[in-house]
Design an enzyme around this catalytic site. Structure first.
Site, PDB file in Angstrom:
ATOM      1  N   GLY A  93       0.139   0.576  -2.713  1.00  0.00           N
ATOM      2  CA  GLY A  93      -0.595  -0.158  -3.747  1.00  0.00           C
ATOM      3  C   GLY A  93       0.275  -0.422  -4.954  1.00  0.00           C
ATOM      4  N   ALA A  94       1.545  -0.728  -4.723  1.00  0.00           N
ATOM      5  CA  ALA A  94       2.530  -0.776  -5.805  1.00  0.00           C
ATOM      6  C   ALA A  94       2.796  -2.182  -6.334  1.00  0.00           C
ATOM      7  CB  ALA A  94       3.843  -0.124  -5.352  1.00  0.00           C
ATOM      8  N   ARG A 130       0.923  -3.796  -8.366  1.00  0.00           N
ATOM      9  CA  ARG A 130       0.501  -3.906  -9.773  1.00  0.00           C
ATOM     10  C   ARG A 130      -0.067  -2.590 -10.255  1.00  0.00           C
ATOM     11  NH1 ARG A 130      -5.051  -6.029  -9.404  1.00  0.00           N
ATOM     12  NH2 ARG A 130      -5.633  -6.039  -7.219  1.00  0.00           N
ATOM     13  N   VAL A 181      -2.851   0.037   4.248  1.00  0.00           N
ATOM     14  CA  VAL A 181      -2.744   1.483   4.479  1.00  0.00           C
ATOM     15  C   VAL A 181      -3.816   2.019   5.435  1.00  0.00           C
ATOM     16  CG1 VAL A 181      -1.584   2.020   2.289  1.00  0.00           C
ATOM     17  CG2 VAL A 181      -4.101   2.072   2.401  1.00  0.00           C
ATOM     18  N   SER A 240      -9.174  10.806  -9.404  1.00  0.00           N
ATOM     19  CA  SER A 240      -9.763  10.124 -10.566  1.00  0.00           C
ATOM     20  C   SER A 240     -10.743  11.068 -11.244  1.00  0.00           C
ATOM     21  CB  SER A 240     -10.529   8.880 -10.079  1.00  0.00           C
ATOM     22  OG  SER A 240     -11.378   8.380 -11.090  1.00  0.00           O
ATOM     23  N   TYR A 294     -16.715   5.859  -4.219  1.00  0.00           N
ATOM     24  CA  TYR A 294     -15.406   6.118  -4.873  1.00  0.00           C
ATOM     25  C   TYR A 294     -15.289   7.582  -5.299  1.00  0.00           C
ATOM     26  CZ  TYR A 294     -11.570   5.166  -8.234  1.00  0.00           C
ATOM     27  OH  TYR A 294     -10.382   5.160  -8.932  1.00  0.00           O
ATOM     28  N   LYS A 312     -12.493  10.153  -4.087  1.00  0.00           N
ATOM     29  CA  LYS A 312     -11.554  10.783  -5.018  1.00  0.00           C
ATOM     30  C   LYS A 312     -11.698  12.312  -5.038  1.00  0.00           C
ATOM     31  CE  LYS A 312      -9.204   7.248  -6.392  1.00  0.00           C
ATOM     32  NZ  LYS A 312      -7.907   7.018  -5.716  1.00  0.00           N
TER      33      LYS A 312
HETATM   34  P1  NAP Z   1      -5.136  -1.972  -9.078  1.00  0.00           P
HETATM   35  O1  NAP Z   1      -4.537  -2.563 -10.311  1.00  0.00           O
HETATM   36  O2  NAP Z   1      -6.337  -2.610  -8.480  1.00  0.00           O
HETATM   37  O3  NAP Z   1      -3.992  -1.806  -7.979  1.00  0.00           O
HETATM   38  C1  NAP Z   1      -4.284  -1.256  -6.729  1.00  0.00           C
HETATM   39  C2  NAP Z   1      -3.337  -1.854  -5.714  1.00  0.00           C
HETATM   40  O4  NAP Z   1      -3.663  -1.285  -4.419  1.00  0.00           O
HETATM   41  C3  NAP Z   1      -3.479  -3.373  -5.603  1.00  0.00           C
HETATM   42  O5  NAP Z   1      -2.222  -4.001  -5.658  1.00  0.00           O
HETATM   43  C4  NAP Z   1      -4.137  -3.532  -4.242  1.00  0.00           C
HETATM   44  O6  NAP Z   1      -3.799  -4.739  -3.573  1.00  0.00           O
HETATM   45  C5  NAP Z   1      -3.593  -2.347  -3.481  1.00  0.00           C
HETATM   46  N1  NAP Z   1      -4.373  -2.090  -2.285  1.00  0.00           N
HETATM   47  C6  NAP Z   1      -5.728  -2.128  -2.155  1.00  0.00           C
HETATM   48  N2  NAP Z   1      -6.082  -1.881  -0.895  1.00  0.00           N
HETATM   49  C7  NAP Z   1      -4.939  -1.700  -0.191  1.00  0.00           C
HETATM   50  C8  NAP Z   1      -4.656  -1.439   1.176  1.00  0.00           C
HETATM   51  N3  NAP Z   1      -5.636  -1.324   2.081  1.00  0.00           N
HETATM   52  N4  NAP Z   1      -3.364  -1.299   1.561  1.00  0.00           N
HETATM   53  C9  NAP Z   1      -2.362  -1.442   0.647  1.00  0.00           C
HETATM   54  N5  NAP Z   1      -2.568  -1.692  -0.647  1.00  0.00           N
HETATM   55  C10 NAP Z   1      -3.838  -1.833  -1.072  1.00  0.00           C
HETATM   56  O7  NAP Z   1      -5.569  -0.445  -9.338  1.00  0.00           O
HETATM   57  P2  NAP Z   1      -5.030   0.672 -10.371  1.00  0.00           P
HETATM   58  O8  NAP Z   1      -5.978   0.683 -11.498  1.00  0.00           O
HETATM   59  O9  NAP Z   1      -3.578   0.510 -10.594  1.00  0.00           O
HETATM   60  O10 NAP Z   1      -5.328   1.980  -9.506  1.00  0.00           O
HETATM   61  C11 NAP Z   1      -4.329   2.639  -8.721  1.00  0.00           C
HETATM   62  C12 NAP Z   1      -4.902   3.937  -8.192  1.00  0.00           C
HETATM   63  O11 NAP Z   1      -5.330   4.744  -9.298  1.00  0.00           O
HETATM   64  C13 NAP Z   1      -6.129   3.759  -7.314  1.00  0.00           C
HETATM   65  O12 NAP Z   1      -6.125   4.725  -6.295  1.00  0.00           O
HETATM   66  C14 NAP Z   1      -7.268   4.010  -8.273  1.00  0.00           C
HETATM   67  O13 NAP Z   1      -8.422   4.420  -7.587  1.00  0.00           O
HETATM   68  C15 NAP Z   1      -6.681   5.107  -9.140  1.00  0.00           C
HETATM   69  N6  NAP Z   1      -7.301   5.233 -10.465  1.00  0.00           N
HETATM   70  C16 NAP Z   1      -7.295   4.201 -11.367  1.00  0.00           C
HETATM   71  C17 NAP Z   1      -7.891   4.375 -12.610  1.00  0.00           C
HETATM   72  C18 NAP Z   1      -7.925   3.294 -13.664  1.00  0.00           C
HETATM   73  O14 NAP Z   1      -8.568   3.490 -14.718  1.00  0.00           O
HETATM   74  N7  NAP Z   1      -7.268   2.158 -13.473  1.00  0.00           N
HETATM   75  C19 NAP Z   1      -8.498   5.590 -12.927  1.00  0.00           C
HETATM   76  C20 NAP Z   1      -8.491   6.618 -11.978  1.00  0.00           C
HETATM   77  C21 NAP Z   1      -7.876   6.428 -10.755  1.00  0.00           C
HETATM   78  P3  NAP Z   1      -4.718  -6.038  -3.739  1.00  0.00           P
HETATM   79  O15 NAP Z   1      -4.586  -6.442  -5.156  1.00  0.00           O
HETATM   80  O16 NAP Z   1      -4.131  -7.020  -2.784  1.00  0.00           O
HETATM   81  O17 NAP Z   1      -6.116  -5.596  -3.388  1.00  0.00           O
END
Ligand code: NAP
Length: 255
Positions: free
Chosen positions: A13-14, A16, A64, A142, A154, A158
């Site tokens: 998921g790298a 963005r 994944v 999370s 979710y 988590k």
């Molecule tokens: P994000 O900006 O939505 O980035 C997530 C990335 O994962 C996206 O590039 C997405 O691709 C990719 N992805 C989704 N499904 C996938 C799959 N099946 N195989 C490969 N890649 C996949 O999210 P983020 O906010 O950076 O979050 C990253 C992690 O931190 C996640 O696990 C999230 O649950 C966790 N987290 C985030 C927060 C927050 O506040 N942001 C808080 C707690 C935990 P697409 O764009 O193509 O879907």
């Protein structure tokens, strides 16, 4: 560090958000980084940022939650960069809804990407860590693991990541492999921006309201999480395993 000695990291998921910041940070730390995401075109900007700064990275398109794609991707990492011994299970999606409106697909998609995804990638990568007798696994949990309205899928995923992490730490510790989880709070990414849009709230207003609830009076940035992951992936963190580190600007109620 000579190329042959350089550690290889795989970050899922790298393209963005937190994953991209983590890939950039690990590359700045001197690791060669495989930037895995769904769409190889979208990950190009992360790869370009790393190589533009003098680092080494390859972009790999894979889902994944798909075993064949995961196994092909990990084989590609090995052939293009070397055996991966740092793994960050970061790929994630949201399908929020109250339980009475949540569909089977909302449930299966979220559990599939977070838990099945982390399982498939870790199973494929741990073989390289065991062979190297060295490894670092960091899983994204999370604060929602503690419960959050509208996120029964979710929060289950988590919380599951935390149990998954602790068991990996127990099973793989004898091979000098550590496993830890980071549990971010409110981090500014496309994921939280999409949540604001879905709720019909202006994102700036949401960030301001969120900051008022956080001890350090600000919301988090992807680099805050990347910094913690960098520590957990470092050589010196070899005696920290099976832990969950909340990266949330303050203590969390309930733990
Ligand atoms: P994000 O900006 O939505 O980035 C997530 C990335 O994962 C996206 O590039 C997405 O691709 C990719 N992805 C989704 N499904 C996938 C799959 N099946 N195989 C490969 N890649 C996949 O999210 P983020 O906010 O950076 O979050 C990253 C992690 O931190 C996640 O696990 C999230 O649950 C966790 N987290 C985030 C927060 C927050 O506040 N942001 C808080 C707690 C935990 P697409 O764009 O193509 O879907």
């Amino acid at each position: 560090m000579a190329l042959a000695e350089r550690r290889v990291a795989l970050v899922t998921g790298a393209a963005r958000g937190i994953g991209a910041a983590t890939a950039r940070r690990l590359a700045a730390d001197g690791l060669a980084v495989a930037v895995l995401d769904l769409d190889e075109t979208a990950i190009k900007s992360t790869v370009d940022a790393i190589t533009g700064a003098g680092g080494t990275a390859v972009g790999i398109g894979a889902d994944v939650a798909d075993r064949e794609q995961v196994e092909t991707a990990v084989a590609r990492v090995e052939s293009e960069l070397g055996p991966p011994t740092v793994l960050v299970n970061n790929a994630g999606v949201l399908r929020d809804n109250l339980i009475f409106k949540m569909t089977d697909d909302d449930w299966d998609t979220v559990l599939g990407v977070h838990l099945r995804g982390a399982f498939l990638v870790t199973r494929a990568v741990q073989a390289h860590m065991v062979a190297a007798k060295w490894g670092r696994i960091v899983n994204l949990s999370s604060t929602s693991a503690l419960g959050n309205r509208g996120q029964v899928n979710y929060s289950a995923a988590k919380a599951g990541m935390q149990g998954f992490t602790k068991t990996l730490a127990i099973e793989l510790g004898r091979y000098n492999v550590t496993a830890n989880a980071v549990a971010p709070g409110f981090i500014v990414t496309d994921m939280t921006a999409a949540t604001a849009a879905r709720m019909g709230i202006d994102f700036e207003t949401m960030k301001k309201a969120g900051a008022e609830q956080i001890a350090v009076r600000r919301v988090g940035q992807p680099e805050d999480v990347a910094h913690t992951i960098s520590f957990l992936a470092s050589e010196g963190a070899s005696f920290v395993s099976g832990q969950v580190i909340y990266v949330a600007g303050g203590p969390q109620a309930g733990i």
